[in-house]
Design a protein around this motif. Structure first.
Motif, PDB file in Angstrom:
ATOM      1  N   GLU A   1       0.850  -1.183   0.000  1.00  0.00           N
ATOM      2  CA  GLU A   1       0.000   0.000   0.000  1.00  0.00           C
ATOM      3  C   GLU A   1       0.887   1.235   0.000  1.00  0.00           C
ATOM      4  OE1 GLU A   1      -4.203   0.411   2.031  1.00  0.00           O
ATOM      5  OE2 GLU A   1      -2.644   0.794   3.512  1.00  0.00           O
ATOM      6  N   ILE A   2       0.514   2.236  -0.810  1.00  0.00           N
ATOM      7  CA  ILE A   2       1.198   3.527  -0.769  1.00  0.00           C
ATOM      8  C   ILE A   2       0.585   4.358   0.348  1.00  0.00           C
ATOM      9  CG2 ILE A   2       1.690   5.662  -2.021  1.00  0.00           C
ATOM     10  CD1 ILE A   2       1.440   4.052  -4.622  1.00  0.00           C
ATOM     11  N   VAL A   3       1.430   4.903   1.196  1.00  0.00           N
ATOM     12  CA  VAL A   3       0.967   5.771   2.278  1.00  0.00           C
ATOM     13  C   VAL A   3       1.557   7.157   2.047  1.00  0.00           C
ATOM     14  CG1 VAL A   3       0.920   6.174   4.761  1.00  0.00           C
ATOM     15  CG2 VAL A   3       0.852   3.823   3.887  1.00  0.00           C
TER      16      VAL A   3
ATOM     17  N   THR B   1      -1.407  11.504   5.268  1.00  0.00           N
ATOM     18  CA  THR B   1      -2.411  12.284   4.556  1.00  0.00           C
ATOM     19  C   THR B   1      -3.293  11.446   3.639  1.00  0.00           C
ATOM     20  OG1 THR B   1      -0.840  12.779   2.758  1.00  0.00           O
ATOM     21  CG2 THR B   1      -0.958  14.345   4.613  1.00  0.00           C
ATOM     22  N   GLY B   2      -2.978  10.189   3.442  1.00  0.00           N
ATOM     23  CA  GLY B   2      -3.819   9.364   2.571  1.00  0.00           C
ATOM     24  C   GLY B   2      -3.152   8.046   2.228  1.00  0.00           C
TER      25      GLY B   2
ATOM     26  N   MET C   1       6.083   4.490   1.759  1.00  0.00           N
ATOM     27  CA  MET C   1       5.761   5.836   2.223  1.00  0.00           C
ATOM     28  C   MET C   1       6.221   6.862   1.185  1.00  0.00           C
ATOM     29  SD  MET C   1       4.684   4.396   4.943  1.00  0.00           S
ATOM     30  CE  MET C   1       4.191   5.669   6.096  1.00  0.00           C
ATOM     31  N   GLN C   2       5.326   7.794   0.859  1.00  0.00           N
ATOM     32  CA  GLN C   2       5.637   8.812  -0.136  1.00  0.00           C
ATOM     33  C   GLN C   2       5.305  10.195   0.405  1.00  0.00           C
ATOM     34  OE1 GLN C   2       4.018   8.114  -4.027  1.00  0.00           O
ATOM     35  NE2 GLN C   2       4.743   5.995  -4.116  1.00  0.00           N
TER      36      GLN C   2
END
Length: 299
Positions: free
Chosen positions: A127-129, A141-142, A216-217
């Motif tokens: 999952e990208i967080v 933030t999403g 995490m991005q």
């Protein structure tokens, strides 16, 4: 826990980001599987800051966490190799300082590789967080799935684009003896190039049952707190093209340039044909709309 009991070696690449490093080491400590050894590779950053974070670990975890200080930053690939070479564990995984795991990541990955001896490694659903740094705090933030439709790892798909990130991938340490280390002349996309070498020879499993890795991005974050995906975007493109060009030249040297010459023209003609078809369809739709409007006005 003595080193001989460690099955998984964890390479943590870091540079001047003690906030992220502290979070990453806490993430490793939360794992349900404890048979691990970690190597923190400080790639030319402030050594004292790294030492403070590691010295703050509880004694059992500090005892199985080594630190390598490099006096100058030699890049992501060289840092990864330094960590890998310091490990003699059965499995390896790269845990960059800003990414995270589900607490069951190690346990589930090792169980998969024990159950599937033909797989060279296993990738977990990711999952990208999205997050940002505010006043010394990290704020989420999403979220969104990363390749949410993916059901397996294939060489054909990897030829298009890298389908997984290092935080999601545990692999057998012996792969480096077979296909080599990360290429130190590739300073971005080094994991993709290594993955291609592996997939030419072996399968890589995909644990799709649940999300166990978090990429995490921090979009728009510049400097040392940024993501390599964005901060090194130009380098990713540069090395992607370099790797593809090397492969093409190698193919031509062995097989001649007939097929690449044909495909280059075929692709160009096909793109032009599809664009022309879209333009024709657009003109047809526009003309049909005009005729319909004229009929309505004529009533």
């Amino acid at each position: 826990m003595p080193e001989t009991s460690a099955r998984v070696g964890i390479v943590v690449r870091t540079k001047d980001r003690p906030m992220f490093l502290e979070r990453a080491l806490a993430d490793i400590r939360r794992q349900t599987m404890h048979a691990w050894r970690a190597v923190v590779v400080n790639d030319g950053g402030d050594a004292a800051a790294v030492d403070r974070v590691v010295q703050g670990l509880p004694e059992p975890d500090r005892a199985r966490t080594a630190v390598i200080h490099r006096t100058e930053g030699l890049g992501r690939s060289a840092a990864a190799n330094a960590g890998v070479l310091a490990l003699q564990t059965e499995f390896v995984v790269l845990h960059d300082d800003d990414d995270l795991w589900d607490p069951t990541f190690l346990e589930a990955s090792v169980a998969w590789l024990d159950r599937e001896p033909a797989d060279a490694g296993v990738v977990s659903r990711t999952e990208i967080v999205y997050e940002r740094v505010e006043g010394g705090r990290i704020v989420e933030t999403g979220r969104e799935p990363f390749w949410g439709e993916m059901t397996r790892i294939t060489y054909a798909d990897m030829l298009q684009v890298n389908r997984f990130v290092p935080i999601a991938y545990m692999y057998r340490r012996q792969l480096h003896d077979e296909v080599g280390l990360y290429r130190e002349d590739v300073h971005a996309a080094e994991d993709w190039e290594f993955n291609l070498r592996v997939l030419r020879l072996h399968t890589i499993g995909y644990a799709s049952d649940r999300v166990r890795a978090y990429w995490m991005q921090r979009r728009g974050q510049e400097g040392v707190l940024g993501n390599s995906m964005f901060v090194l975007a130009d380098e990713h493109d540069l090395y992607d093209r370099m790797i593809r060009d090397e492969a093409l030249r190698s193919y031509v040297a062995a097989n001649g340039d007939g097929l690449p010459l044909y495909l280059a023209r075929f692709v160009q003609d096909e793109v032009e044909r599809q664009l022309a078809a879209q333009r024709s369809l657009g003109r047809y739709a526009t003309e049909a709309a005009r005729k319909g409007w004229r009929r309505l006005r004529g009533r």
